[in-house]
Every structure is written in C-alpha cells, then in structure tokens.
Design a protein around this motif. Structure first.
Motif, mmCIF file in Angstrom:
data_model
loop_
_atom_site.group_PDB
_atom_site.id
_atom_site.type_symbol
_atom_site.label_atom_id
_atom_site.label_comp_id
_atom_site.label_asym_id
_atom_site.label_seq_id
_atom_site.Cartn_x
_atom_site.Cartn_y
_atom_site.Cartn_z
ATOM 1 N N ALA A 53 0.815 -1.226 0.000
ATOM 2 C CA ALA A 53 0.000 0.000 0.000
ATOM 3 C C ALA A 53 0.847 1.273 0.000
ATOM 4 O O ALA A 53 0.491 2.260 -0.652
ATOM 5 N N TYR B 104 1.594 3.729 -2.843
ATOM 6 C CA TYR B 104 0.469 4.521 -3.345
ATOM 7 C C TYR B 104 0.123 5.702 -2.436
ATOM 8 O O TYR B 104 -0.761 6.486 -2.752
ATOM 9 N N ALA B 105 0.803 5.776 -1.297
ATOM 10 C CA ALA B 105 0.480 6.831 -0.326
ATOM 11 C C ALA B 105 1.468 7.984 -0.449
ATOM 12 O O ALA B 105 2.634 7.780 -0.775
ATOM 13 N N PRO B 106 1.019 9.195 -0.158
ATOM 14 C CA PRO B 106 1.944 10.324 -0.171
ATOM 15 C C PRO B 106 2.998 10.135 0.912
ATOM 16 O O PRO B 106 2.727 9.550 1.966
ATOM 17 N N TYR C 73 -1.209 -5.766 -7.375
ATOM 18 C CA TYR C 73 0.113 -5.344 -6.901
ATOM 19 C C TYR C 73 1.229 -5.966 -7.747
ATOM 20 O O TYR C 73 2.380 -6.010 -7.337
#
Lengths: 270, 270, 270
Positions: free
Chosen positions: B56, B59-61, B240
C-alpha cells in the motif's frame, strides 16, 4: 476555526448511517475535523457505549463529542447538548444515560439544552434517524462556535438521565467487585480501578483467589499476559486502568461464566 | 504544515482502539491528515500486515506511516521510528518485522530510533495499548516535523528485526513459487512477480501446469477472471503485480489446499 | 480550495482497498476532504449500491461523488465522470447503472466523459483494481477543479447505462408496490414514497391489508416501531421517506417471505 468533533455510534459499518451523518456535518462545518471513535458499539447497548465514550474522551482533544446509541428514537426522550467544565467540551446525544459517565468523568454539567426541536435540525425530520436529522447538524453548528443557548431549550443541569454505575466494596483482605463489561476476547473488566489498589492487599506478582458463585479460582496478578502460560487466569490492569480478569489465549468470561453485572470476590493471597 | 499520517493496524472495527489512536493524534497534530489504510488485519498476523503495508505505501503520499500489529506489547520488544530514503518517509511501529518489507521496498533504512521510552509517549503508559500510548503520539510529533533524534534513542540501522521473505526459483520450463497470502476470496498470491515473467516460459493466453503436493492442475494464464467460466482455475497478475492463483466464483486455496508458505511448481504449457 | 469527495464502495473493511484509494486521493488532492459514505455495500451488488448512493447524496455537500461497485472491472465497460445540474456535482464510477438513480435524483446529466483511458489514471494500470488506478485519481483531479473535458473523452449524455426502477401502481383502495431492498434487520423497503400517500386511502393510524402471493397480513400504519408490540407487522415511512414493512423485534422479510423485486398489494382498511 471549527472545533473537532468526535463521533461514536452503534450504526455499524454495513450501512451508510454513520457516513450520512458525516456528510451532513461536512455540509455545515466543512472545516471541522471528524474523529470516528467507533461505530461498532453493540446495537442499542447504551451502557456499553457509555463506558467506551467515558474511557475514550479523556484521550480526545476538547471539542464537540457526538454519540448516538438511541433505542428510544421516535419516542419523546429528550435530545441533549451538554457543556462540561473545565475544557468547555460539549457532548451531544440522546438523553438516555449514554453521555452520563463521560459527563461525570469530564467534570460534570455546566449547561444543558434539549435540542429535540432545535432550529438547526433538518426538515423534514424523520421518525427513526435523529443522528442525521438532529444530532449531526446540531453538533456541526456547535463546532462552529454557536452558543449552546441557541441550539435548544435550556433544561435543569440536574435533570439528565443517569446510568447507575456499580461500586466495589473494598477491604484489605476481601474485595467485592462487579463485572462492567466483557470484550470480544472474553476479558472481564471489573468496577475496580488501580486507584483502589492501595486500600487493598492486592499486590502485583502475588496470587488472588477469585470467587464467582460457589467456585474459587486461582489467578496471578500480573502486568501482562505474557507472564503466564496459555490457559492460565490472570488479574491485570487494563489500558484504561481498570482491573480485569483474563485467560491467556482463551476467554475468562467463558471459563468463569461471567457476564456484565456479576459479582466477583477477590481475596489477596500471601 | 503537518505531514500526512497513514495508519494500519489489527485493532478491528468493533472496538474503539483505532479511534482512540486517531483522537490522540488529533490532539497533538490537528493539522495532520490521517489516512486509515485498514484496521482489518488479522489479529496478531505480522506477516499479513507487513505484506499489506509494503503493497500500500507506494500509493500513499510521503509522510509518517504508522503501523501496529503487536502481539509482543508489554514484552521488552523495541518500538521503532525509522527514516527511509529517498522521500524522507518515516515508519513507526513495533520492532517485530511488521515494517521490514515496506522499509526495503521504500529504499532501506537511513536512520532508526527506539521510541519505547520516548519523551513524547503518554504517561502513565499502559502495559497493553502502546498504539495509544507510544506509537500514535510519537507519529503525531514526527508529522509535525520533530527530528527523529528527538523522538527516541538512536539504534543501529542494521539491527532491525527482519521478516524472511521467500524467493521463487526461476527456470525457463519450471518455476518453484510459494504462497505468500490467501485473501478472503481464496485467491492465493505467490512470491512470483510480473518482473520475473521474462525469465520464464509463462505467457499470457497459454496454459500452465500447477503442481501442488502430488497433484497437478491445469490453469489458464489470463488477464482477468472474466475470460474463463465459473469454477475454472487461472493464473493472473494481481493489482500489486504479483502472480496469483484463483478460481472464478470459488476459492483456489480450498480447491488446491493451499496455505501461506506452501510450495507450488509451475510448468508453462505450449 | 478543493471540493469534498464522498466515497462509497463494496471494498469492505477487512482489506486495504478503500484505504489505498484514499491514499491515492491524498497524494493528488491533499486538501480535499474525503467522506466515506460506506464501504459495506454487498460485494458486486450494483442495485443496492445505487439505492444507497441516491439516498445519501442529497445529504452530502456538493462536490465529487466517487462510487465503485464494479463486477465488470477488466471488461470493456466504460468508466464515467458525469456532471449533473444544478449544483455542479460530479459523479465518478463504472458505467453499469450504479450512478444512475443518483444522477436522476440530482437533476440529470449535463455532461459526461469516459475516463477509462484518462490521462489522469495511474500507470501501469491493473486489470482488477480500477478504484485505485482510474476512479480515485480522476476523482481527485476533478476535486481540484480540473474540467470534465480534460479528464476523459466526451460521450453522449443519453448513452449512460441505466437501472430500471420499479414503479408502484397507485389507486385509492388498492396499491401495487414492489420490494426495493431488504435491510439487515429484515425491513422491506417498497417503491412507494410518502409523496404518493395523498393519492391513496392509506392513513397513518389506520390498518392496511398486505397481500403477498396468496396470503393476506394485517399491518398497522404507524410512525414508529414503539407503537406496536413485539412481533407485530407495521407499515411505516422510513428515514428516506419510503414506505417500508417491518416486524417489531423480528424480520418482516422472513415473516412475509419477501425479497427484492417481489410484488406487494396494499389495501387500506377503514
């Protein structure tokens, strides 16, 4: 600058109820941070919701504290907005005892209004969804800084519905406690807190005889589960500083047949 | 300006644990956006949580990445805050391997501190809820820009607890892979990724012999489930970019009796 | 200033799918408030998701409304961004009927684009997770104020996939209605709304004969459940102003053997 809003309910996650309340808040007070405490309270379980709320709010920033567990929605029960001292926190929810333990823990009522007919509620109002139609819009306005007196009709601060909380009977060698709640792991939380310990003979590292009904169990009074083997009974201080009974890797409530309200007698062992 | 905080845990949704951590963060860093990745990790499943986190986070800032799956809470395991290159991301969580695959995927450790005794932890600290008392308040301070060195005691960057990740054995006509995880639909994710495909004879559109134990199954290597009928086995690239086995409208793990760690041999068919 | 984004899906809470979509949004539009309506829609239940979305959006502030229930992901179904009048709301989701009832309730399509190949989608795109790779990044850009025309290829506003919604046949003494949905308490929502009541002989406080198949049941038409005893059948107006059948403390759907789509004939009693 809007105040933060905490939000607890029994709406669950399968439906959109909590989400729609958040949408209503976002429409009125878009700057207000909404902090979901949980929406997983057992349906209509006022006492469970009240305990969680009272435990959680001391960890939350002062603001507006919205809570909805409301089996009496549609009946003429009052709808509350209550201001407590000293941080100027405001609690919003049905007048059924849900807010009471949190109000007491936060310092008691300073001002209370009935918001059932609030000018801020949504129209037309439904008979069954006051979280959306009454509590959320009122909480949002209060987060914007609207005074309580504009949100509803003033009521006597000593007229709120209370929940009777059990009290332990504390002695040096014999403590009568009661089960407050059982969590999903079967841990049984007692009405005994670590602040009571000094008045008792209970000492961490020692053993305790636990009497339930006509049976007696031996428990170790430990800091963590890891100190005993699987299947062993312990007494420990939980994360809210309450004493609790647990069985490592199993359910203390099942083993000791405990349910909320049950009496448990503890006798410190040498 | 606070950095965003992502938050993953095994706290579930029935209880207020994740909500109370968010409340603690909101009290310290009200400007920090908190992004819940999930709180639905299987209780105490470090490897499952580690895989989800590593998948994950890309995909996160960039920001502070809080993760709590902590069966050893209360034991003397270390509590980590780790800075990785090159986006200056900071990961916070127990030192039990949970953070490791994400750290590796994000470029490796640049700086690490043990925050178990951090000056930013809440007092009194509980024995069982370090998410609330240690990890959340430390993550919130780091989101405010506090340097890692002020949050805890420096530790060697090569001293972190790792998780052993299985590796496939890749050949042109025979690939030995292992089951990494099984999701709730029974899809079995392998330790084989699409970047390995070029070294193998596996080609989308062709069939594959799948050997599990002493049985051999035929699978189509397809782009989507929709390309085969209900009940048919496929090999596909999941979202993924890992290879996975699935049965359309049923469970591949049940059909092939697969569990995490199991070996699967793939033989490309002409 | 970014517009708020509401988010509904069938991703559930056990996995990180909804969280990863939120992470993608936070990376692109950190200022946009994201309001989760629910991620608990039954897996692949387009009609259920569509009903919840249409009911919820009138309570949400105007903005971008992201919805993903997408059994056809990976097939060549279109991916939509649709602007409706008059509040300039934008809906984003698969072109499978999910958005349709909400679009109609919000005033109809003004402009529509296919975003399946949007320049804003993530690369490489997966075959199975368009929520993360297409819908979330497109919604985030639209929340930032990017015009619809830049997000995808214009399509005819009358080409959207619709969902057929049943209509009641209304008479003074006989109303033919249909079950739209059954909630988790077994309450059966009908395609009859309170705006239809004036054309019928149904009056709150009176009784109604409810014909299902070859059986006839007696129901009280009440405002709340509390007006009847446990086990009694009622007709009531639910919180979205639809007529619904319920059994106090039990399931009307079980008692009357009702499922979505079933016909129910109501005959007002004197």
């Amino acid at each position: 600058m809007a105040r933060p809003i905490t939000f607890l309910s029994d709406y669950g996650y399968a439906d959109e109820f909590a989400g729609v309340c958040r949408a209503v808040i976002a429409g009125i007070a878009p700057e207000a941070a909404v902090i979901d405490l949980t929406h997983g309270v057992t349906r209509h379980a006022i006492r469970e919701g009240a305990t969680i709320l009272a435990n959680a709010l001391p960890y939350a920033p002062a603001g507006v504290h919205l809570a909805v567990v409301d089996p009496g929605v549609g009946s003429p029960r009052r709808a509350l907005a209550v201001r407590v001292a000293p941080e100027d926190r405001v609690l919003v929810g049905p007048d059924n005892g849900l807010l009471w333990p949190a109000i007491e823990r936060l310092g008691g009522v300073v001002e209370a209004v009935d918001v059932a007919l609030s000018r801020f509620r949504l129209e037309p109002i439904s008979a069954t969804f006051h979280g959306r139609d009454v509590f959320a819009p009122v909480a949002a306005r209060l987060a914007l800084g609207v005074p309580l007196s504009e949100a509803g009709e003033e009521i006597a601060t000593d007229s709120l519905t209370t929940i009777e909380v059990s009290e332990p009977v504390i002695g040096e060698s014999r403590i009568v406690a009661h089960v407050v709640s059982v969590d999903r792991f079967g841990n049984a939380v007692l009405d005994l807190a670590d602040r009571h310990l000094a008045q008792t003979g209970l000492r961490m590292g020692n053993h305790v005889a636990v009497e339930t009904g006509d049976r007696v169990h031996d428990a170790a009074f430990t800091l963590t589960f890891a100190e005993v083997g699987p299947g062993e009974l312990i007494l420990y201080v939980d994360s809210y500083r309450s004493l609790a009974l647990a069985v490592n890797h199993a359910s203390a409530a099942d083993r000791l047949r405990l349910a909320p309200g049950d009496e448990v007698v503890l006798r410190p062992q040498p």
